[in-house]
Design a protein around this motif. Structure first.
Motif, PDB file in Angstrom:
ATOM      1  N   ALA A  29     -56.290  74.793 -15.275  1.00 31.90           N
ATOM      2  CA  ALA A  29     -56.800  73.471 -15.653  1.00 31.90           C
ATOM      3  C   ALA A  29     -56.095  72.369 -14.869  1.00 31.90           C
ATOM      4  CB  ALA A  29     -56.604  73.256 -17.160  1.00 31.90           C
ATOM      5  N   LEU A  30     -54.807  72.507 -14.618  1.00 35.32           N
ATOM      6  CA  LEU A  30     -54.098  71.516 -13.797  1.00 35.32           C
ATOM      7  C   LEU A  30     -54.635  71.508 -12.368  1.00 35.32           C
ATOM      8  CD1 LEU A  30     -50.377  72.000 -14.947  1.00 35.32           C
ATOM      9  CD2 LEU A  30     -51.873  70.055 -15.430  1.00 35.32           C
ATOM     10  N   GLY A  31     -54.996  72.687 -11.872  1.00 36.13           N
ATOM     11  CA  GLY A  31     -55.535  72.768 -10.518  1.00 36.13           C
ATOM     12  C   GLY A  31     -56.890  72.101 -10.380  1.00 36.13           C
ATOM     13  N   ASP A  32     -57.578  71.930 -11.505  1.00 38.55           N
ATOM     14  CA  ASP A  32     -58.893  71.287 -11.472  1.00 38.55           C
ATOM     15  C   ASP A  32     -58.822  69.766 -11.509  1.00 38.55           C
ATOM     16  OD1 ASP A  32     -60.148  73.734 -11.370  1.00 38.55           O
ATOM     17  OD2 ASP A  32     -60.377  73.892 -13.557  1.00 38.55           O
ATOM     18  N   LEU A  33     -57.633  69.221 -11.702  1.00 40.40           N
ATOM     19  CA  LEU A  33     -57.495  67.765 -11.740  1.00 40.40           C
ATOM     20  C   LEU A  33     -57.608  67.193 -10.329  1.00 40.40           C
ATOM     21  CD1 LEU A  33     -54.560  67.280 -14.293  1.00 40.40           C
ATOM     22  CD2 LEU A  33     -57.018  67.217 -14.717  1.00 40.40           C
ATOM     23  N   LYS A  34     -58.465  66.221 -10.165  1.00 39.20           N
ATOM     24  CA  LYS A  34     -58.687  65.577  -8.864  1.00 39.20           C
ATOM     25  C   LYS A  34     -58.400  64.080  -8.995  1.00 39.20           C
ATOM     26  CE  LYS A  34     -60.183  69.545  -7.406  1.00 39.20           C
ATOM     27  NZ  LYS A  34     -59.306  70.396  -6.569  1.00 39.20           N
TER      28      LYS A  34
END
Length: 263
Positions: free
Chosen positions: A144-149
């Motif tokens: 989920a952190l990797g999906d933050l843009k």
């Protein structure tokens, strides 16, 4: 120590160890017949007292080393749990300030990880078993952190901070799991036990008398109390004086309050 020992109340374990050592002291007295004691000379007494001093000193050092090692392991376990709870709180606050739909999902994943630690991983940890569900929850958080843009400079700064806090969380979790495996080595237990029994031998071999018996039982009780302390601290997450998941539960409460404030 066997795991069943840590199911006993602290005072029961202490009384049991004292009783066990007093019985051992009495059994050592029975090894030396009265006719042998009657032939003891002043030279024999001097040798016994000198031996007692040497053995007691060496065993005291071993006991002190065991007690300090157990206490340090207990402190490390408690510190790891406190830091993990702090990392959860800090990460939750960063995600609440980021305040986007993906960040709210990441915060929910963080809360799911915390709940899994308390309800799934903690019981498994006490049995020296891994918790796959907690590991999956942690992987879900990182996904989920990797999906933050980030779209603004403030979001970029917050995301960098969130990644640092997430990595800290991973580090503290590893420290907690490592601390859960900390215990006094079996070899050290055997050596300390043998040394403690040898400490009682010179007193058990002394001529019978009120003072010699009092000294024998006093030393036996003192050894039992030290063993009680080491046994209590030996496994940080077991027993009456155990490290609890309270810090992580408090962090989950903060995450819940932050989620309630989010529209």
């Amino acid at each position: 120590m066997p795991l069943i020992v840590y199911t006993l109340p602290n005072w029961v374990l202490g009384l049991a160890l004292v009783a066990l050592w007093l019985v051992a002291a009495q059994a050592l007295c029975a090894l030396f017949p009265d006719r042998w004691r009657e032939r003891v000379t002043d030279l024999d007494r001097s040798v016994v007292l000198a031996s007692l001093g040497v053995i007691a000193t060496m065993n005291s050092l071993l006991l002190a080393f065991s007690a300090v090692s157990a206490w340090e392991a207990f402190g490390s376990a408690d510190t790891a749990v406190q830091r993990e709870g702090t990392a959860i709180t800090q990460l939750a606050r960063s995600l609440s300030l980021y305040d986007t739909a993906p960040s709210r999902l990441a915060r929910e994943r963080l809360r799911a990880y915390g709940r899994s630690v308390v309800t799934q991983e903690w019981p498994a940890m006490l049995q020296d078993k891994p918790s796959l569900s907690t590991r999956d929850a942690l992987d879900g958080l990182f996904t989920a952190l990797g999906d933050l843009k980030p779209t603004t400079s403030s979001q970029t700064a917050l995301l960098n901070q969130a990644w640092t806090q997430a990595n800290d969380l991973l580090t503290h979790r590893r420290e907690r799991l490592q601390a859960s495996k900390a215990k006094v080595p079996r070899t050290l237990w055997i050596v300390v036990l043998a040394g403690s029994l040898l400490t009682l031998v010179p007193l058990a071999a002394a001529p019978k008398g009120a003072s010699s018996r009092c000294a024998l039982f006093a030393v036996a009780a003192a050894l039992a109390l030290v063993f009680h302390f080491v046994a209590t601290m030996d496994r940080p997450f077991l027993g009456s004086e155990r490290v609890t998941p309270e810090a992580i539960e408090d962090a989950l409460g903060i995450v819940q309050r932050l989620s309630a404030r989010t529209p």
